[in-house]
Design a protein around this motif. Structure first.
Motif, PDB file in Angstrom:
ATOM      1  N   ALA A 171       0.767  -1.106  -0.071  1.00  0.00           N
ATOM      2  CA  ALA A 171      -0.135   0.066  -0.089  1.00  0.00           C
ATOM      3  C   ALA A 171       1.115   1.062   0.089  1.00  0.00           C
ATOM      4  O   ALA A 171       1.899   1.047   0.682  1.00  0.00           O
ATOM      5  CB  ALA A 171      -0.878  -0.086   1.163  1.00  0.00           C
ATOM      6  N   ALA A 172       0.484   2.220  -0.632  1.00  0.00           N
ATOM      7  CA  ALA A 172       0.944   3.596  -0.629  1.00  0.00           C
ATOM      8  C   ALA A 172       0.164   4.760  -0.170  1.00  0.00           C
ATOM      9  O   ALA A 172      -1.027   4.728  -0.276  1.00  0.00           O
ATOM     10  CB  ALA A 172       1.720   4.012  -1.978  1.00  0.00           C
ATOM     11  N   THR A 173       0.798   5.517   0.670  1.00  0.00           N
ATOM     12  CA  THR A 173       0.003   6.614   1.484  1.00  0.00           C
ATOM     13  C   THR A 173       0.336   7.998   0.592  1.00  0.00           C
ATOM     14  O   THR A 173       1.524   8.522   0.511  1.00  0.00           O
ATOM     15  CB  THR A 173       0.306   6.939   2.703  1.00  0.00           C
ATOM     16  N   ASN A 197      -0.962  -2.538  -4.245  1.00  0.00           N
ATOM     17  CA  ASN A 197      -2.145  -2.846  -4.394  1.00  0.00           C
ATOM     18  C   ASN A 197      -3.411  -2.040  -4.078  1.00  0.00           C
ATOM     19  O   ASN A 197      -4.460  -2.080  -4.755  1.00  0.00           O
ATOM     20  CB  ASN A 197      -2.131  -4.205  -3.403  1.00  0.00           C
ATOM     21  N   LEU A 198      -3.021  -1.056  -3.199  1.00  0.00           N
ATOM     22  CA  LEU A 198      -3.786   0.132  -3.011  1.00  0.00           C
ATOM     23  C   LEU A 198      -3.016   1.431  -2.628  1.00  0.00           C
ATOM     24  O   LEU A 198      -1.798   1.300  -2.126  1.00  0.00           O
ATOM     25  CB  LEU A 198      -4.924  -0.349  -1.850  1.00  0.00           C
ATOM     26  N   ILE A 199      -3.638   2.513  -2.842  1.00  0.00           N
ATOM     27  CA  ILE A 199      -3.078   3.998  -2.624  1.00  0.00           C
ATOM     28  C   ILE A 199      -4.147   4.522  -1.855  1.00  0.00           C
ATOM     29  O   ILE A 199      -5.541   4.572  -2.404  1.00  0.00           O
ATOM     30  CB  ILE A 199      -2.965   4.674  -3.883  1.00  0.00           C
ATOM     31  N   SER A 200      -3.911   5.058  -0.860  1.00  0.00           N
ATOM     32  CA  SER A 200      -4.880   5.721   0.145  1.00  0.00           C
ATOM     33  C   SER A 200      -4.486   7.242   0.599  1.00  0.00           C
ATOM     34  O   SER A 200      -3.286   7.430   0.628  1.00  0.00           O
ATOM     35  CB  SER A 200      -5.388   4.784   1.461  1.00  0.00           C
ATOM     36  N   GLY A 201      -5.409   7.984   0.919  1.00  0.00           N
ATOM     37  CA  GLY A 201      -5.210   9.347   1.411  1.00  0.00           C
ATOM     38  C   GLY A 201      -6.041  10.406   0.979  1.00  0.00           C
ATOM     39  O   GLY A 201      -6.982   9.989   0.507  1.00  0.00           O
ATOM     40  N   ASP A 202      -5.750  11.562   1.469  1.00  0.00           N
ATOM     41  CA  ASP A 202      -6.583  12.922   1.008  1.00  0.00           C
ATOM     42  C   ASP A 202      -6.175  13.321  -0.257  1.00  0.00           C
ATOM     43  O   ASP A 202      -6.910  14.200  -0.896  1.00  0.00           O
ATOM     44  CB  ASP A 202      -6.855  13.870   2.198  1.00  0.00           C
ATOM     45  N   PRO A 251      -1.021  14.299  -9.526  1.00  0.00           N
ATOM     46  CA  PRO A 251      -2.121  13.986 -10.362  1.00  0.00           C
ATOM     47  C   PRO A 251      -1.903  13.140 -11.454  1.00  0.00           C
ATOM     48  O   PRO A 251      -2.662  12.071 -11.610  1.00  0.00           O
ATOM     49  CB  PRO A 251      -3.061  15.428 -10.780  1.00  0.00           C
ATOM     50  N   GLU A 252      -0.804  13.386 -12.188  1.00  0.00           N
ATOM     51  CA  GLU A 252      -0.418  12.433 -13.400  1.00  0.00           C
ATOM     52  C   GLU A 252       0.107  10.936 -12.847  1.00  0.00           C
ATOM     53  O   GLU A 252      -0.388  10.029 -13.421  1.00  0.00           O
ATOM     54  CB  GLU A 252       0.384  13.081 -14.060  1.00  0.00           C
ATOM     55  N   THR A 253       0.556  11.339 -11.808  1.00  0.00           N
ATOM     56  CA  THR A 253       1.123   9.610 -11.213  1.00  0.00           C
ATOM     57  C   THR A 253       0.062   9.099 -10.695  1.00  0.00           C
ATOM     58  O   THR A 253      -0.129   7.885 -11.078  1.00  0.00           O
ATOM     59  CB  THR A 253       2.244  10.191 -10.145  1.00  0.00           C
ATOM     60  N   LEU A 254      -0.986   9.775 -10.114  1.00  0.00           N
ATOM     61  CA  LEU A 254      -2.118   9.123  -9.598  1.00  0.00           C
ATOM     62  C   LEU A 254      -3.013   8.647 -10.703  1.00  0.00           C
ATOM     63  O   LEU A 254      -3.551   7.364 -10.540  1.00  0.00           O
ATOM     64  CB  LEU A 254      -2.895  10.059  -8.670  1.00  0.00           C
ATOM     65  N   GLU A 255      -3.047   9.284 -11.750  1.00  0.00           N
ATOM     66  CA  GLU A 255      -3.902   8.773 -12.996  1.00  0.00           C
ATOM     67  C   GLU A 255      -3.077   7.622 -13.612  1.00  0.00           C
ATOM     68  O   GLU A 255      -3.979   6.615 -14.140  1.00  0.00           O
ATOM     69  CB  GLU A 255      -4.073  10.000 -14.006  1.00  0.00           C
ATOM     70  N   PHE A 256      -1.916   7.443 -13.724  1.00  0.00           N
ATOM     71  CA  PHE A 256      -1.322   6.200 -13.942  1.00  0.00           C
ATOM     72  C   PHE A 256      -1.535   5.069 -13.135  1.00  0.00           C
ATOM     73  O   PHE A 256      -1.870   4.199 -13.884  1.00  0.00           O
ATOM     74  CB  PHE A 256       0.477   6.394 -14.132  1.00  0.00           C
ATOM     75  N   TYR A 257      -1.497   5.063 -11.943  1.00  0.00           N
ATOM     76  CA  TYR A 257      -1.880   4.300 -11.201  1.00  0.00           C
ATOM     77  C   TYR A 257      -3.367   3.616 -11.475  1.00  0.00           C
ATOM     78  O   TYR A 257      -3.753   2.514 -11.567  1.00  0.00           O
ATOM     79  CB  TYR A 257      -1.540   4.244  -9.568  1.00  0.00           C
ATOM     80  N   LYS A 258      -4.403   4.719 -11.605  1.00  0.00           N
ATOM     81  CA  LYS A 258      -5.753   4.418 -11.928  1.00  0.00           C
ATOM     82  C   LYS A 258      -5.838   3.726 -13.006  1.00  0.00           C
ATOM     83  O   LYS A 258      -6.648   2.925 -13.376  1.00  0.00           O
ATOM     84  CB  LYS A 258      -6.550   5.817 -11.708  1.00  0.00           C
ATOM     85  N   SER A 259      -5.277   4.216 -14.325  1.00  0.00           N
ATOM     86  CA  SER A 259      -5.429   3.214 -15.425  1.00  0.00           C
ATOM     87  C   SER A 259      -4.594   1.758 -15.291  1.00  0.00           C
ATOM     88  O   SER A 259      -4.946   1.208 -16.255  1.00  0.00           O
ATOM     89  CB  SER A 259      -4.591   4.207 -16.351  1.00  0.00           C
ATOM     90  N   ILE A 309      -7.638   2.695  -5.529  1.00  0.00           N
ATOM     91  CA  ILE A 309      -7.582   4.025  -4.731  1.00  0.00           C
ATOM     92  C   ILE A 309      -8.660   4.215  -3.885  1.00  0.00           C
ATOM     93  O   ILE A 309      -9.879   4.278  -4.165  1.00  0.00           O
ATOM     94  CB  ILE A 309      -7.676   5.085  -5.973  1.00  0.00           C
ATOM     95  N   VAL A 310      -8.169   4.616  -2.820  1.00  0.00           N
ATOM     96  CA  VAL A 310      -9.229   4.678  -1.735  1.00  0.00           C
ATOM     97  C   VAL A 310      -9.034   6.252  -0.891  1.00  0.00           C
ATOM     98  O   VAL A 310      -7.977   6.527  -0.360  1.00  0.00           O
ATOM     99  CB  VAL A 310      -8.787   3.601  -0.497  1.00  0.00           C
ATOM    100  N   PRO A 311     -10.087   6.704  -1.346  1.00  0.00           N
ATOM    101  CA  PRO A 311      -9.897   8.259  -0.580  1.00  0.00           C
ATOM    102  C   PRO A 311     -10.034   8.079   0.871  1.00  0.00           C
ATOM    103  O   PRO A 311     -11.070   7.644   1.457  1.00  0.00           O
ATOM    104  CB  PRO A 311     -11.122   9.176  -1.321  1.00  0.00           C
ATOM    105  N   THR A 312      -9.425   8.871   1.520  1.00  0.00           N
ATOM    106  CA  THR A 312      -9.526   8.713   3.160  1.00  0.00           C
ATOM    107  C   THR A 312      -9.456  10.392   3.540  1.00  0.00           C
ATOM    108  O   THR A 312      -8.378  11.011   4.072  1.00  0.00           O
ATOM    109  CB  THR A 312      -8.464   7.979   3.794  1.00  0.00           C
ATOM    110  N   PRO A 313     -10.365  11.076   3.362  1.00  0.00           N
ATOM    111  CA  PRO A 313     -10.457  12.424   3.579  1.00  0.00           C
ATOM    112  C   PRO A 313     -10.406  13.017   5.129  1.00  0.00           C
ATOM    113  O   PRO A 313     -10.089  14.105   5.448  1.00  0.00           O
ATOM    114  CB  PRO A 313     -11.577  13.250   2.901  1.00  0.00           C
TER     115      PRO A 313
END
Length: 243
Positions: free
Chosen positions: A44-46, A67-72, A78-86, A91-95
């Motif tokens: 997991a990555a924060t 396996n998963l990425i979480s955080g606010d 954003p581009e890196t996050l989009e890469f992992y989404k693709s 992706i688990v938002p934890t606001p």
């Protein structure tokens, strides 16, 4: 009696030790990260840690998909996050701002693994950088005790720390990776009755508290260290790099 082998997660993959790995937002050592990643049944990555993974493995990003990425997501590029989404990474938002990204990620990981699957949860990047971040990571170890029986290890490039709860503990220090220093710290509250064996400077039913006695710059002299305490203590030890 709790029996713990604190540095077992650093043994070669052939030793069969499996871990859950949490990557925190600190610069990564490629060798250590690769070694731990290969031993991980869940990675997991924060938040901003996705940037660190991208920098560390810029030419091997497809090989190192958490396996998963979480955080606010106030730190993740954003581009890196989009890469992992693709790549269908979860992706688990934890606001929730009442807990750190690390604590929130710990909750997710503890819900996904148990002691039958992994011997420890390893948080890489637990120390270094901002002191308040390091202290909040240590605070998360207290929360972790309520979430799972799996021990949580905070790891930097040269040291490891874990929380020992009230009671008797046997620490197996026989991996050959133990460094030349260790410490036992009453970081949550004073401990009035602490007894140890296997250390250069042992305690015998002694009180430990900030402003009084704490055990730093100690060293391991036996392959088995015992700690008997009436309050939680932070165990920290150096480890040999380059293995």
């Amino acid at each position: 009696m709790t029996i713990l082998r604190p540095l077992s997660f650093l043994l070669p993959e052939s030793a069969g030790t499996k871990i859950a790995l949490i990557i925190l937002n600190r610069p990564l050592d490629p060798s250590l990260t690769t070694k731990l990643w290969k031993k991980s049944v869940l990675t997991a990555a924060t938040d901003g840690a996705v940037n660190q993974i991208g920098h560390c493995f810029s030419d091997k990003k497809e090989e190192f998909l958490p396996n998963l990425i979480s955080g606010d997501f106030d730190s993740a590029d954003p581009e890196t996050l989009e890469f992992y989404k693709s790549r269908n990474v979860e992706i688990v938002p934890t606001p929730d701002q009442d807990e750190t990204d690390f604590t929130k990620c710990l909750r997710l990981v503890c819900n996904r693994v148990n002691s039958a699957q992994v011997s420890s949860i390893v948080a890489l990047g637990g120390f270094g950088g901002r002191l308040d971040h390091s202290l909040s990571n240590i605070s998360s170890l207290y929360t972790a005790r309520e979430l799972s029986s799996v021990p949580v290890m905070l790891v930097s490039r040269s040291s490891v720390a874990c929380l020992l709860g009230k009671g008797q503990h046997t620490l197996l220090c026989d991996t050959g990776l133990e460094g030349d220093w260790c410490g036992l710290i009453p970081i949550g509250c004073p401990a009035d009755h602490v007894t140890t064996t296997g250390l250069k400077y042992n305690l015998t039913d002694q009180r430990m508290a900030f402003g009084e006695l704490i055990s730093t710059s100690n060293s391991i002299v036996d392959a088995q260290v015992t700690v008997d305490t009436d309050q939680p203590l932070l165990w920290t030890v150096g480890y040999k790099t380059g293995h």
